[in-house]
Scaffold this motif. Structure first.
Motif, PDB file in Angstrom:
ATOM      1  N   THR A 182      -5.538  -0.664   0.558  1.00 10.60           N
ATOM      2  CA  THR A 182      -4.647  -0.183   1.611  1.00 10.60           C
ATOM      3  C   THR A 182      -5.034  -0.752   2.971  1.00 10.60           C
ATOM      4  OG1 THR A 182      -4.316   1.881   0.388  1.00 10.60           O
ATOM      5  CG2 THR A 182      -3.709   1.868   2.712  1.00 10.60           C
TER       6      THR A 182
ATOM      7  N   GLY B 100       0.444   4.219  -2.631  1.00 11.70           N
ATOM      8  CA  GLY B 100       0.253   5.589  -2.170  1.00 11.70           C
ATOM      9  C   GLY B 100       1.284   6.548  -2.745  1.00 11.70           C
TER      10      GLY B 100
ATOM     11  N   PRO C 209       0.807  -1.225   0.000  1.00 16.88           N
ATOM     12  CA  PRO C 209       0.000   0.000   0.000  1.00 16.88           C
ATOM     13  C   PRO C 209       0.839   1.273   0.000  1.00 16.88           C
ATOM     14  CG  PRO C 209      -0.129  -1.093   2.126  1.00 16.88           C
ATOM     15  CD  PRO C 209       0.536  -2.044   1.192  1.00 16.88           C
TER      16      PRO C 209
END
Length: 324
Positions: free
Chosen positions: A304, A254, A250
């Motif tokens: 996420t 991101g 994640p």
């Protein structure tokens, strides 16, 4: 007293053959020893299954990964890069709300959001998985040598200090400016400094374990360093490794979203969750067009949160202290 002496006399009179029975030699019985059917991975899996939330999220994540892989081959799927025209007007089907033809609607130039979201998910997951694997390989190798070898400790510490003091965002920005924005550029940029945290965690744990009695005994017996690291040390660090890898995915996604937000991410022609969220962000103030931000944001948030929960649950399950 006389009765006691009589019993002793009677026992003494008995022959040795009557008192003792010699056992016959049996090779099969000699091979039978005390053993335990304990299995580390089986116990880890059984402990993980007790966390219903993590198991549910794992099933959903696997289903999502399977779906994004086969989605292009399913019937009635549109191209994520093709611009579709309105049959009534002949113009681009811009900002069409979700309907039977376009399940997630279209964007500002008439591209199908359903196909673009799943294509973008494939791209972002690919980046995340590759970065996590590369970071794990480099981080484990460097951390193991850093923690175990006293000769290399000083050199690796200086290298670590150099990379640790370089902000990851600066590296991402510079690599995006120097090289052509692409998937490989983002992967290289993330891997330059991404291994640092993994190496530090591995090093700290190995320093704690390296001088324990069984490792000293292995060194005394001449066991190679590589075997000591692989057999004696790394198995104790499975939980840390899995946790760091699960969080790296994640984080990589991101970072790709952030680079796209500042205009240094993947080209617009390359669908990714970062591109989709950035496109939707521009339209978020228009109530009729917020769906273009909502759908990719839901997918990103699900990925996420799921990896974070699954990673923590598996790290706890991999700790032998939690095994029965």
């Amino acid at each position: 007293m006389g009765l006691y002496s009589e019993e002793i006399r009677n026992i003494t009179d008995k022959s040795t053959e009557q008192l003792f029975e010699f056992a016959a030699q049996d090779e099969d019985q000699a091979e039978k020893i005390g053993y335990s059917n304990y299995s580390y991975w089986r116990s880890t899996w059984q402990s993980f299954l007790k966390n219903k939330v993590a198991v549910t999220l794992l099933i959903l994540v696997l289903a999502l990964v399977l779906f994004v892989l086969i989605q292009p081959y399913l019937p009635n799927q549109k191209s994520p890069t093709e611009i579709y025209l309105d049959p009534d007007t002949g113009y681009q089907a811009r900002n069409v709300k979700p309907n039977e033809d376009f399940w997630f609607g279209t964007n500002s130039i008439g591209q199908d959001l359903w196909s673009r979201i799943w294509a973008g998910t494939r791209t972002s997951l690919f980046i995340g998985v590759v970065v996590a694997v590369v970071e794990a390989i480099i981080g484990i190798a460097v951390g193991a040598l850093w923690g175990y070898s006293r000769k290399l400790e000083g050199t690796i510490t200086h290298v670590y200090n150099v990379f640790e003091n370089i902000p990851t965002i600066i590296v991402l920005i510079l690599m995006s400016l120097i090289l052509r924005p692409s998937i490989s550029t983002i992967i290289i940029a993330m891997c330059i400094t991404g291994w640092v945290e993994m190496a530090r965690f591995i090093r700290n744990q190995i320093v704690i374990l390296r001088d324990r009695e069984y490792n000293l005994a292995s060194r005394t017996l001449g066991t190679p360093t590589s075997r000591i690291i692989l057999k004696n040390l790394l198995p104790y660090l499975i939980s840390i490794i899995m946790l760091r890898m699960s969080l790296a995915i994640p984080f990589a996604i991101g970072s790709e979203v952030f680079l796209t937000y500042i205009g240094l991410g993947l080209p617009v022609s390359e669908p990714s969750l970062g591109n989709l969220i950035n496109e939707g962000r521009v339209l978020m103030m228009s109530p009729d067009l917020r769906y273009q931000l909502l759908f990719p944001s839901i997918v990103l948030s699900f990925i996420t949160i799921s990896f974070y929960i699954i990673g923590n649950a598996f790290a706890d399950a991999a700790d032998p202290k939690n095994h029965v």
